[in-house]
Design a protein around this motif. Sequence first.
Motif, PDB file in Angstrom:
ATOM      1  N   PHE A 159     -22.894   8.129  -6.966  1.00  0.00           N
ATOM      2  CA  PHE A 159     -22.532   8.845  -5.904  1.00  0.00           C
ATOM      3  C   PHE A 159     -21.380   9.830  -6.332  1.00  0.00           C
ATOM      4  N   ASN A 160     -20.554   9.378  -7.085  1.00  0.00           N
ATOM      5  CA  ASN A 160     -19.443  10.286  -7.795  1.00  0.00           C
ATOM      6  C   ASN A 160     -19.919  11.144  -8.801  1.00  0.00           C
ATOM      7  N   HIS A 161     -20.827  10.551  -9.649  1.00  0.00           N
ATOM      8  CA  HIS A 161     -21.613  11.217 -10.767  1.00  0.00           C
ATOM      9  C   HIS A 161     -22.318  12.426 -10.370  1.00  0.00           C
ATOM     10  N   ALA A 162     -23.042  12.000  -9.103  1.00  0.00           N
ATOM     11  CA  ALA A 162     -23.874  12.924  -8.729  1.00  0.00           C
ATOM     12  C   ALA A 162     -23.248  14.163  -7.848  1.00  0.00           C
ATOM     13  N   GLY A 163     -22.061  14.071  -7.550  1.00  0.00           N
ATOM     14  CA  GLY A 163     -21.241  14.750  -6.554  1.00  0.00           C
ATOM     15  C   GLY A 163     -21.685  14.751  -5.112  1.00  0.00           C
ATOM     16  N   LEU A 164     -22.055  13.694  -4.624  1.00  0.00           N
ATOM     17  CA  LEU A 164     -22.632  13.347  -3.388  1.00  0.00           C
ATOM     18  C   LEU A 164     -21.493  12.680  -2.526  1.00  0.00           C
ATOM     19  N   PRO A 165     -21.540  12.899  -1.248  1.00  0.00           N
ATOM     20  CA  PRO A 165     -20.471  12.218  -0.303  1.00  0.00           C
ATOM     21  C   PRO A 165     -21.120  10.964   0.098  1.00  0.00           C
ATOM     22  N   ALA A 166     -20.127  10.159   0.018  1.00  0.00           N
ATOM     23  CA  ALA A 166     -20.330   8.604   0.705  1.00  0.00           C
ATOM     24  C   ALA A 166     -19.286   7.964   0.878  1.00  0.00           C
ATOM     25  N   MET A 167     -19.381   6.824   1.813  1.00  0.00           N
ATOM     26  CA  MET A 167     -18.185   6.189   2.465  1.00  0.00           C
ATOM     27  C   MET A 167     -18.477   4.798   2.371  1.00  0.00           C
ATOM     28  N   THR A 168     -17.433   3.973   2.293  1.00  0.00           N
ATOM     29  CA  THR A 168     -17.629   2.481   2.601  1.00  0.00           C
ATOM     30  C   THR A 168     -16.946   2.175   3.929  1.00  0.00           C
ATOM     31  N   ILE A 169     -17.613   1.237   4.471  1.00  0.00           N
ATOM     32  CA  ILE A 169     -17.097   0.598   5.772  1.00  0.00           C
ATOM     33  C   ILE A 169     -17.240  -0.928   5.795  1.00  0.00           C
ATOM     34  N   PRO A 170     -15.992  -1.453   6.135  1.00  0.00           N
ATOM     35  CA  PRO A 170     -16.081  -3.012   6.280  1.00  0.00           C
ATOM     36  C   PRO A 170     -16.808  -3.405   7.540  1.00  0.00           C
ATOM     37  N   VAL A 171     -17.790  -4.301   7.367  1.00  0.00           N
ATOM     38  CA  VAL A 171     -18.382  -4.604   8.491  1.00  0.00           C
ATOM     39  C   VAL A 171     -18.470  -6.175   8.779  1.00  0.00           C
ATOM     40  N   MET A 172     -17.722  -7.006   7.914  1.00  0.00           N
ATOM     41  CA  MET A 172     -17.831  -8.499   8.386  1.00  0.00           C
ATOM     42  C   MET A 172     -16.449  -9.235   7.529  1.00  0.00           C
ATOM     43  N   MET A 173     -16.216 -10.136   7.788  1.00  0.00           N
ATOM     44  CA  MET A 173     -15.165 -11.049   6.949  1.00  0.00           C
ATOM     45  C   MET A 173     -15.803 -12.177   6.313  1.00  0.00           C
ATOM     46  N   HIS A 174     -15.426 -12.412   5.029  1.00  0.00           N
ATOM     47  CA  HIS A 174     -15.697 -13.651   4.427  1.00  0.00           C
ATOM     48  C   HIS A 174     -14.595 -14.284   3.685  1.00  0.00           C
ATOM     49  N   HIS A 175     -14.416 -15.627   4.260  1.00  0.00           N
ATOM     50  CA  HIS A 175     -12.952 -16.136   3.743  1.00  0.00           C
ATOM     51  C   HIS A 175     -11.763 -15.392   3.916  1.00  0.00           C
ATOM     52  N   GLN A 176     -11.843 -14.651   5.077  1.00  0.00           N
ATOM     53  CA  GLN A 176     -10.648 -14.075   5.512  1.00  0.00           C
ATOM     54  C   GLN A 176     -10.388 -12.707   4.660  1.00  0.00           C
ATOM     55  N   GLN A 182     -21.539   0.428   1.662  1.00  0.00           N
ATOM     56  CA  GLN A 182     -21.826   1.874   1.328  1.00  0.00           C
ATOM     57  C   GLN A 182     -22.622   2.726   1.740  1.00  0.00           C
ATOM     58  N   ILE A 183     -22.602   3.817   2.427  1.00  0.00           N
ATOM     59  CA  ILE A 183     -23.860   4.753   2.907  1.00  0.00           C
ATOM     60  C   ILE A 183     -23.443   6.286   2.303  1.00  0.00           C
ATOM     61  N   GLY A 184     -24.420   6.758   1.270  1.00  0.00           N
ATOM     62  CA  GLY A 184     -24.362   7.917   0.850  1.00  0.00           C
ATOM     63  C   GLY A 184     -25.213   8.837   1.534  1.00  0.00           C
ATOM     64  N   ALA A 185     -25.140  10.022   1.124  1.00  0.00           N
ATOM     65  CA  ALA A 185     -25.747  11.170   1.989  1.00  0.00           C
ATOM     66  C   ALA A 185     -26.052  12.285   1.139  1.00  0.00           C
ATOM     67  N   LEU A 191     -20.257  15.249   7.666  1.00  0.00           N
ATOM     68  CA  LEU A 191     -20.086  14.917   8.925  1.00  0.00           C
ATOM     69  C   LEU A 191     -21.233  13.967   9.434  1.00  0.00           C
ATOM     70  N   LEU A 192     -22.133  14.006   8.910  1.00  0.00           N
ATOM     71  CA  LEU A 192     -23.316  13.073   9.363  1.00  0.00           C
ATOM     72  C   LEU A 192     -22.798  11.594   8.869  1.00  0.00           C
ATOM     73  N   LEU A 193     -22.258  11.319   7.613  1.00  0.00           N
ATOM     74  CA  LEU A 193     -21.495  10.165   7.496  1.00  0.00           C
ATOM     75  C   LEU A 193     -20.353   9.718   8.512  1.00  0.00           C
ATOM     76  N   TYR A 194     -19.475  10.790   8.868  1.00  0.00           N
ATOM     77  CA  TYR A 194     -18.440  10.358   9.941  1.00  0.00           C
ATOM     78  C   TYR A 194     -19.128   9.898  11.117  1.00  0.00           C
ATOM     79  N   SER A 195     -20.220  10.752  11.747  1.00  0.00           N
ATOM     80  CA  SER A 195     -20.867  10.280  12.785  1.00  0.00           C
ATOM     81  C   SER A 195     -21.520   8.998  12.779  1.00  0.00           C
ATOM     82  N   LEU A 196     -21.954   8.660  11.755  1.00  0.00           N
ATOM     83  CA  LEU A 196     -22.996   7.478  11.645  1.00  0.00           C
ATOM     84  C   LEU A 196     -21.741   6.272  11.580  1.00  0.00           C
ATOM     85  N   ALA A 197     -20.542   6.587  11.036  1.00  0.00           N
ATOM     86  CA  ALA A 197     -19.451   5.677  11.000  1.00  0.00           C
ATOM     87  C   ALA A 197     -18.889   5.446  12.386  1.00  0.00           C
TER      88      ALA A 197
END
Length: 203
Positions: A159-176, A182-185, A191-197
């Motif tokens: 997504f960096n190479h393509a110049g596209l917006p993306a975000m990462t969201i922590p969704v669970m824990m594993h061994h603390q 990641q969601i890319g758009a 704003l779509l990504l922020y709304s989805l988050a």
Amino acid sequence: MYLDGAFASVPVAAPCIEAVNKVEELLKKIGHKIQKKNLELDLKAIGNCVITLIAANTYSVIKLQEIQLGRKATRNDLEPVTWEFYERGQTLSAYEYLIAKSHLYQLTQPLHRLLNQSDVILTPALAQLPLLIGELSTDDEFERYLQKNTEFSPFTSLFNHAGLPAMTIPVMMHHQLPVSIQIGAAQGSDLLLYSLAKDLQSM
């Protein structure tokens, strides 16, 4: 949309896949339709372009610092991987830089076109669980460092190479430790990504 074929073929840790599955189910609950699509990209050609661009940018930054400091950089000033990029950058011409930039744009256009047909792309954030300090070291041999970096994080860079917006969201824990997705758009869909988050956070 869950995308196959567009990322490096490396093993993905089970908790990273589990995190994606959890988010798929959450998205379905709030009315989203999940599709699995295949998109073949020339990852080797993309990687070669990226290395050229990183080398050119690394050289330009260090060259500016050399001018400011009034001395040449030495191998002892830089981490081995950075030194390798610096040396490669010295050999590049403006023509090679521009060709790599143009070629990268062309190579990533299929991803842009696909995102014009779908809202977002869902991937793991990483292919492996968090590494111990020193496991991904810039003191490593250059090609081995690149391979280890790909094995650890094959998803976010596209997504960096393509110049596209993306975000990462922590969704669970594993061994603390948190495990993220990641969601890319498409371009301009920040704003779509922020709304989805926000939607996912409330669930």
